[in-house]
Design an enzyme around this catalytic site. Sequence first.
Site, PDB file in Angstrom:
ATOM      1  N   GLY A   1       0.851  -1.193   0.000  1.00 40.77           N
ATOM      2  CA  GLY A   1       0.000   0.000   0.000  1.00 40.77           C
ATOM      3  C   GLY A   1       0.875   1.227   0.000  1.00 40.77           C
TER       4      GLY A   1
ATOM      5  CD  GLN B   1       2.947   5.983   3.064  1.00 44.02           C
ATOM      6  OE1 GLN B   1       2.047   5.423   2.426  1.00 44.02           O
ATOM      7  NE2 GLN B   1       3.831   5.302   3.755  1.00 44.02           N
TER       8      GLN B   1
ATOM      9  CB  CYS C   1       4.520   2.589   8.246  1.00 39.44           C
ATOM     10  SG  CYS C   1       4.049   4.089   7.372  1.00 39.44           S
ATOM     11  CG  LEU C   2       6.336   1.276   2.414  1.00 40.57           C
ATOM     12  CD1 LEU C   2       5.793   1.445   1.013  1.00 40.57           C
ATOM     13  CD2 LEU C   2       7.463   0.269   2.457  1.00 40.57           C
TER      14      LEU C   2
ATOM     15  CD  GLU D   1      -1.633   2.500   2.539  1.00 44.56           C
ATOM     16  OE1 GLU D   1      -0.941   1.524   2.854  1.00 44.56           O
ATOM     17  OE2 GLU D   1      -1.167   3.660   2.505  1.00 44.56           O
TER      18      GLU D   1
HETATM   19  O1  K2U Z   1       1.309   2.721   3.938  1.00 47.44           O
HETATM   20  C1  K2U Z   1       2.358   2.074   3.986  1.00 47.44           C
HETATM   21  O2  K2U Z   1       3.356   2.441   4.628  1.00 47.44           O
HETATM   22  C2  K2U Z   1       2.404   0.770   3.272  1.00 47.44           C
HETATM   23  C3  K2U Z   1       2.340  -0.379   4.202  1.00 47.44           C
HETATM   24  C4  K2U Z   1       0.904  -0.833   4.161  1.00 47.44           C
HETATM   25  C5  K2U Z   1       0.511  -1.829   5.207  1.00 47.44           C
HETATM   26  C6  K2U Z   1       0.806  -1.649   6.525  1.00 47.44           C
HETATM   27  C7  K2U Z   1       0.375  -2.577   7.468  1.00 47.44           C
HETATM   28  C8  K2U Z   1      -0.334  -3.677   7.089  1.00 47.44           C
HETATM   29  C9  K2U Z   1      -0.626  -3.841   5.764  1.00 47.44           C
HETATM   30  C10 K2U Z   1      -0.204  -2.925   4.828  1.00 47.44           C
HETATM   31  C11 K2U Z   1       3.459  -1.257   3.692  1.00 47.44           C
HETATM   32  O3  K2U Z   1       3.017  -2.092   2.718  1.00 47.44           O
HETATM   33  S1  K2U Z   1       4.393  -1.964   4.964  1.00 47.44           S
HETATM   34  C12 K2U Z   1       5.027  -3.397   4.382  1.00 47.44           C
HETATM   35  C13 K2U Z   1       4.104  -4.553   4.570  1.00 47.44           C
HETATM   36  C14 K2U Z   1       4.044  -5.482   3.599  1.00 47.44           C
HETATM   37  C15 K2U Z   1       3.211  -6.589   3.773  1.00 47.44           C
HETATM   38  C16 K2U Z   1       2.438  -6.733   4.910  1.00 47.44           C
HETATM   39  C17 K2U Z   1       2.503  -5.775   5.890  1.00 47.44           C
HETATM   40  C18 K2U Z   1       3.351  -4.672   5.724  1.00 47.44           C
HETATM   41 ZN    ZN Z   2       2.197   3.534   6.193  1.00 43.20          ZN
END
Ligand code: K2U
Ligand code: ZN
Length: 173
Positions: free
Chosen positions: A47, A52, A94-95, A137
Amino acid sequence: MDLLPILTVPDPRLRARAKPVTAADTDRVRDLAPQMLATMYKAPGIGLAAPQVGVLLRVAVIDLHPDDKPDPIILVNPEIVAESSERAVREEGCLSLPGHYADVERPARVKVRFQDLTGAKREIEADALLATCLQHEIDHLDGVLFIDYLSALKRNMILRKMNKEARLRGNPA
Ligand code: K2U
Ligand code: ZN
């Protein structure tokens, strides 16, 4: 496809409320969405929200299966219109907070209304990882980060580390 720099805490733009997308933003969002997807796939992540990458518009992208058959969702002006009373706990990252993970409790199921890139109104009912990702998100569009759901002790520990890394990089908060 140009990749976009992903902002990290303590960049103040991650704490701003993003503005609703209007018809005037159509061309910009049509260019931005594919760049956000390419940036998300490269990160890698499942996501990414526009704040971001420094764009304070209510746009987010999600793809729960980035590796096999990509199935991206582009969300314009997403809003949660219903949520279950049942809650679920899932580890989140979170990225914009690289290397930090914690369990977060959220509603287990959500209904989200949004527009797609053509402006058509869409609705998703989600559970499991998609429900978590949608909430994560949409939180970003309101300047909310997953650390805000943690104890002050845990949140401040993470913030101290992120602020120290920013100082060492030469861009303090
Ligand atoms: O918004 C973001 O920073 C992207 C996150 C989204 C996310 C956070 C928590 C749970 C699900 C999605 C990134 O994708 S963090 C990396 C990641 C990858 C797979 C599963 C969980 C987190
Ligand atoms: Zn995030």
